[in-house]
Design a protein around this motif. Structure first.
Motif, short mmCIF file in Angstrom:
data_model
loop_
_atom_site.label_atom_id
_atom_site.label_comp_id
_atom_site.label_asym_id
_atom_site.label_seq_id
_atom_site.Cartn_x
_atom_site.Cartn_y
_atom_site.Cartn_z
N GLY A 170 -30.26 67.12 -3.19
CA GLY A 170 -30.77 66.05 -2.37
C GLY A 170 -29.62 65.61 -1.35
N GLN A 171 -28.25 65.51 -1.57
CA GLN A 171 -27.14 65.27 -0.75
C GLN A 171 -27.21 66.24 0.19
OE1 GLN A 171 -25.16 62.88 -0.26
NE2 GLN A 171 -25.57 61.76 -1.93
N MET A 172 -27.18 67.45 0.19
CA MET A 172 -27.11 68.67 1.15
C MET A 172 -28.08 68.39 2.27
SD MET A 172 -26.48 71.91 -1.21
CE MET A 172 -26.39 73.15 0.41
N ILE A 173 -29.39 68.09 1.70
CA ILE A 173 -30.72 67.87 2.43
C ILE A 173 -30.42 66.48 3.27
CG2 ILE A 173 -33.17 67.19 2.56
CD1 ILE A 173 -33.58 68.86 -0.13
N ALA A 174 -29.93 65.41 2.95
CA ALA A 174 -29.74 64.12 3.43
C ALA A 174 -28.57 64.47 4.73
CB ALA A 174 -29.38 63.25 2.71
N GLY A 185 -27.92 67.32 5.93
CA GLY A 185 -28.17 68.39 6.95
C GLY A 185 -29.33 67.51 7.86
N ALA A 186 -30.22 66.59 7.35
CA ALA A 186 -31.02 65.99 8.27
C ALA A 186 -30.53 65.13 9.28
CB ALA A 186 -31.89 64.91 7.39
N LYS A 187 -29.33 64.80 9.07
CA LYS A 187 -28.22 64.15 10.15
C LYS A 187 -28.11 64.95 11.46
CE LYS A 187 -26.58 60.88 6.63
NZ LYS A 187 -25.19 60.37 6.22
N VAL A 188 -27.92 66.30 11.21
CA VAL A 188 -27.70 67.15 12.07
C VAL A 188 -28.66 68.15 12.76
CG1 VAL A 188 -25.08 67.17 11.27
CG2 VAL A 188 -26.73 68.93 10.64
N VAL A 189 -29.82 67.94 12.17
CA VAL A 189 -30.84 68.63 12.58
C VAL A 189 -31.14 68.48 14.15
CG1 VAL A 189 -33.47 68.69 12.81
CG2 VAL A 189 -32.20 69.02 10.40
N SER A 223 -31.02 61.35 -4.47
CA SER A 223 -29.56 61.56 -4.02
C SER A 223 -29.71 61.44 -2.53
CB SER A 223 -29.23 63.00 -4.68
OG SER A 223 -29.26 63.13 -5.86
N ALA A 224 -30.91 61.90 -2.00
CA ALA A 224 -30.94 61.74 -0.42
C ALA A 224 -31.01 60.49 0.09
CB ALA A 224 -32.38 62.69 0.17
N VAL A 225 -31.39 59.50 -0.84
CA VAL A 225 -31.43 58.21 -0.27
C VAL A 225 -30.10 57.40 -0.44
CG1 VAL A 225 -33.89 58.10 -0.07
CG2 VAL A 225 -32.73 57.39 -2.11
N GLY A 226 -29.36 57.95 -1.25
CA GLY A 226 -28.09 57.46 -1.83
C GLY A 226 -27.83 56.80 -2.82
N ILE A 227 -29.06 56.90 -3.79
CA ILE A 227 -28.73 56.15 -5.26
C ILE A 227 -28.81 57.26 -6.31
CG2 ILE A 227 -29.84 54.09 -4.25
CD1 ILE A 227 -32.43 55.08 -5.61
N GLY A 228 -28.62 58.44 -6.07
CA GLY A 228 -28.58 59.45 -7.25
C GLY A 228 -26.89 59.93 -7.06
N VAL A 229 -26.73 61.17 -7.36
CA VAL A 229 -25.69 62.03 -7.29
C VAL A 229 -24.92 61.45 -5.90
CG1 VAL A 229 -24.23 64.10 -7.36
CG2 VAL A 229 -26.25 63.68 -8.87
N GLN A 230 -23.56 61.00 -5.97
CA GLN A 230 -23.02 60.73 -4.81
C GLN A 230 -21.92 61.71 -4.24
OE1 GLN A 230 -23.20 57.42 -3.67
NE2 GLN A 230 -24.99 57.85 -4.81
N TYR A 243 -30.73 74.75 9.81
CA TYR A 243 -30.31 75.69 8.78
C TYR A 243 -29.71 74.85 7.67
CZ TYR A 243 -25.84 76.27 10.13
OH TYR A 243 -24.33 76.16 10.45
N VAL A 244 -29.05 73.88 8.09
CA VAL A 244 -27.95 72.95 7.23
C VAL A 244 -29.10 72.11 6.27
CG1 VAL A 244 -26.35 71.23 7.06
CG2 VAL A 244 -26.27 72.89 8.83
N ALA A 245 -30.19 71.70 6.59
CA ALA A 245 -31.25 70.98 5.84
C ALA A 245 -32.34 71.93 5.38
CB ALA A 245 -31.87 69.60 6.82
N LEU A 246 -32.53 73.09 6.05
CA LEU A 246 -33.79 73.94 5.61
C LEU A 246 -33.34 74.74 4.51
CD1 LEU A 246 -36.40 74.85 6.63
CD2 LEU A 246 -35.38 76.63 8.09
N ILE A 247 -32.22 75.28 4.40
CA ILE A 247 -31.81 76.15 3.02
C ILE A 247 -32.00 75.34 1.96
CG2 ILE A 247 -29.94 77.20 2.14
CD1 ILE A 247 -29.18 78.24 5.00
N PRO A 248 -31.18 74.08 1.75
CA PRO A 248 -31.52 73.39 0.40
C PRO A 248 -32.80 72.75 0.17
CG PRO A 248 -30.27 71.96 2.03
CD PRO A 248 -30.29 73.38 2.62
#
Length: 293
Positions: free
Chosen positions: A240-244, A246-250, A226-233, A256-261
C-alpha cells in the motif's frame, strides 16, 4: 469496502463451471504459493535493503542493470521492497481474517444452537457492527492510538467478523434441521455437544471457503489503509505504501512505480478468490455431482 465484501458474499456456484473452478484452484494455489515463498525468503531473495536509498539511482526503469523492476523516487530497489512488502501485507491480512473467522464462527455457532433470546441478541449485535463504516473506525483507532499494523489488523477484524457470523449462522440454521442433529437431540445431546460435535464439523467447509475468499479482499483493504496513511508507516516496505508513493510520481511519467505493486495486489487478491472458488468444489459434493450429470 462493503461493496467488495458483498460481492464475495453474493458469488454463486454453477455446476457447469466445475472445470473452470478446478483450473482456478490450481492457478490460485500456484500464485499464492509463489508469492508466499518469495515473501518468506525475502531476506535471501531481495538483492538490496528495502529501505536503502540511493539518490544517484532514482527512477531507474525496469530492466536496468542490478534493478530488475527499477527503482523509485528515492532510489530504492522496487523488487526488494515488493518482496519485503509481501511479508507485511500478506501476514496482516491472513492473521486478521483468521482471528476474525474464529470469533465470528464461534458467535454464529453459539447463536445457531442457543435459544431464541441469546440468538437474537448475538445477531442484533452483528447488525450493529454492519452499521459502522470500517474506514471511520480505522481512522478513529489511528487517532486514539497511532497508525500502524495494529490498526490494520483491528480494522480488518472489525470488517470481517459480522460477515463471517452472518454466513456461518445461515449455514448452522440449515444444519439444525438435518436428521443427524435431530438424532443427537433425541439421544440427549446438550447444546455444547451439538455445537462442537455436530455443528462445527459440518460447517468447516463453508467457513474455509468463505474465509479464503475474504483474504483476497482484505489484502486490498490493507493496502488501502497503508496508502491513505493509517496503516503500515514508512519507511517500512508495504504494498500500500508503494502504491501511494508511486501515485505521487505518476504525473511525471514514472507509471511503473505505482503499477508494479498495484498489479501485485490485484493478482494476489484474484488468486485468493480463485482459491476460494476451487475449494468450494472440494467441500461441496453437490457441485461435483452436478458437473458429472
Amino acid at each position: 469496502m462493503a461493496t467488495l465484501l458483498d460481492e464475495v458474499v453474493a458469488r454463486k456456484r454453477s455446476p457447469s463451471g466445475h472445470g473452470r473452478h478446478r483450473a482456478q484452484l490450481v492457478a490460485g494455489l500456484v500464485v499464492i504459493t509463489v508469492v508466499a515463498v518469495c515473501s518468506l525468503f525475502a531476506p535471501l531473495l531481495a538483492p538490496y535493503d528495502p529501505i536503502l536509498t540511493d539518490p544517484t539511482a532514482k527512477f531507474l526503469p525496469p530492466g536496468s542493470a542490478g534493478h530488475l523492476l527499477g527503482t523509485d523516487e528515492l532510489g530504492r530497489d522496487l523488487l526488494s521492497r515488493l518482496l519485503w512488502g509481501g511479508r507485511t501485507s500478506l501476514l496482516l491480512a491472513v492473521v486478521a481474517v483468521a482471528a476474525a473467522t474464529v470469533v465470528g464462527s464461534a458467535a454464529a455457532l453459539a447463536a445457531g444452537f442457543a435459544g431464541p433470546r441469546v440468538s437474537g441478541l448475538i445477531m442484533r449485535v452483528v447488525d450493529v457492527l454492519f452499521a459502522f463504516p470500517v474506514i471511520l473506525v480505522a481512522i478513529a483507532l489511528a487517532a486514539l492510538l497511532s497508525p500502524g499494523a495494529g490498526v490494520v489488523v483491528f480494522a480488518i477484524g472489525f470488517a470481517v467478523v459480522p460477515y463471517i457470523t452472518r454466513v456461518v449462522f445461515a449455514e448452522v440454521k440449515q444444519q439444525r434441521g438435518r436428521e443427524y442433529v435431530e438424532a443427537a437431540v433425541s439421544l440427549g445431546a446438550g447444546r455444547w455437544s451439538l455445537t462442537v460435535r455436530e455443528g462445527l464439523p459440518n460447517v468447516v467447509g463453508p467457513i474455509v471457503v468463505y474465509a479464503t475468499s475474504l483474504v483476497g479482499a482484505m489484502v486490498v483493504f490493507s493496502a488501502s489503509l497503508s496508502a491513505v496513511g493509517i496503516g503500515v508507516q514508512p519507511p517500512a516496505p508495504d504494498w500500500g505504501q508503494m502504491i501511494a508513493s508511486g501515485a505521487k510520481v505518476v504525473i511525471s511519467g514514472h507509471l511503473y512505480v505505482a503499477l508494479i505493486p498495484g498489479l501485485t495486489v490485484l493478482l494476489v487478491a484474484l488468486a485468493f478468490n480463485w482459491l476460494g472458488d476451487g475449494l468450494n468444489d472440494v467441500f461441496d459434493p453437490r457441485s461435483r455431482r452436478g458437473a458429472r450429470r
